[in-house]
Design a protein around this motif. Sequence first.
Motif, PDB file in Angstrom:
ATOM      1  N   GLU A  67     -22.123 -38.328  45.116  1.00  0.00           N
ATOM      2  CA  GLU A  67     -21.953 -38.424  43.693  1.00  0.00           C
ATOM      3  C   GLU A  67     -23.200 -39.195  43.328  1.00  0.00           C
ATOM      4  O   GLU A  67     -24.139 -38.811  42.296  1.00  0.00           O
ATOM      5  N   ALA A  68     -23.559 -40.496  43.843  1.00  0.00           N
ATOM      6  CA  ALA A  68     -24.644 -41.221  43.394  1.00  0.00           C
ATOM      7  C   ALA A  68     -26.087 -40.560  43.535  1.00  0.00           C
ATOM      8  O   ALA A  68     -26.949 -40.662  42.726  1.00  0.00           O
TER       9      ALA A  68
ATOM     10  N   THR B 209     -29.443 -46.059  45.903  1.00  0.00           N
ATOM     11  CA  THR B 209     -29.545 -44.832  44.955  1.00  0.00           C
ATOM     12  C   THR B 209     -30.792 -44.567  44.591  1.00  0.00           C
ATOM     13  O   THR B 209     -31.591 -43.478  44.697  1.00  0.00           O
TER      14      THR B 209
ATOM     15  N   SER C 264     -22.435 -30.920  49.446  1.00  0.00           N
ATOM     16  CA  SER C 264     -21.865 -31.139  50.633  1.00  0.00           C
ATOM     17  C   SER C 264     -21.852 -29.653  51.631  1.00  0.00           C
ATOM     18  O   SER C 264     -21.858 -28.738  50.716  1.00  0.00           O
TER      19      SER C 264
ATOM     20  N   HIS D 129     -16.934 -42.863  54.546  1.00  0.00           N
ATOM     21  CA  HIS D 129     -16.649 -43.665  53.397  1.00  0.00           C
ATOM     22  C   HIS D 129     -18.043 -43.766  52.669  1.00  0.00           C
ATOM     23  O   HIS D 129     -18.049 -44.396  51.387  1.00  0.00           O
TER      24      HIS D 129
ATOM     25  N   THR E 205     -19.081 -40.876  51.398  1.00  0.00           N
ATOM     26  CA  THR E 205     -19.226 -39.593  50.572  1.00  0.00           C
ATOM     27  C   THR E 205     -19.581 -39.758  49.149  1.00  0.00           C
ATOM     28  O   THR E 205     -20.511 -39.134  48.739  1.00  0.00           O
ATOM     29  N   ASP E 206     -19.079 -40.965  48.481  1.00  0.00           N
ATOM     30  CA  ASP E 206     -19.250 -40.864  46.980  1.00  0.00           C
ATOM     31  C   ASP E 206     -20.841 -41.317  46.900  1.00  0.00           C
ATOM     32  O   ASP E 206     -21.338 -40.982  45.774  1.00  0.00           O
TER      33      ASP E 206
END
Length: 134
Positions: free
Chosen positions: A119-120, A87, A125, A112, A114-115
Amino acid sequence: LTGVEVAWRGEVGSEELERLHAAGFERRESPYDWRGQLERHSLGWVTARADDGALVGFVNVAWDGGVHAFVLDTLVDAAWRRQGLATRLVRMAEDRARAAGCEWLHVDFEPHLTDFYLEACGFTSTPAGVIALT
Ligand SMILES: CC(C)(COP(=O)(O)OP(=O)(O)OC[C@H]1O[C@@H](n2cnc3c(N)ncnc32)[C@H](O)[C@@H]1OP(=O)(O)O)[C@@H](O)C(=O)NCCC(=O)NCCS
């Protein structure tokens, strides 16, 4: 996260990067001129080095020469994962691409992750497409 130094366009050797890349993408190592590729085709890249000097993380930022930059080859050594290092690397890539005048930072990834990316790292998207040319 302590014990690791993150740098934009930090020195990186082709062999150590090939080792990290092959391990991360679960393929066999083979000689590759990473330094040449990065110098010729990237806006820049981010390195993460542990206190002992080992390359433990990397992100490549490819570039169209204009306002589009592309995150490729996001890699963190297995022993250093899930501590926020990737990140941090992507955030530096984002900051430097913005500072270079880019207006868009693109990435594509497997489901896998995606988060991790949405998110991080804060990507939005969007529909995208790809053709396997080989
Ligand atoms: C993907 C990769 C770079 C992530 O590195 P990392 O330093 O572990 O990532 P971070 O610690 O910054 O992850 C932040 C968040 O993203 C998500 N995330 C990260 N890796 C994930 C994984 N493998 N599966 C699911 N979610 C993941 C989690 O939500 C994580 O937060 P949490 O640890 O609190 O749950 C690393 O697993 C890697 O090198 N994988 C092999 C190479 C690869 O697939 N690269 C991506 C190419 S597109």
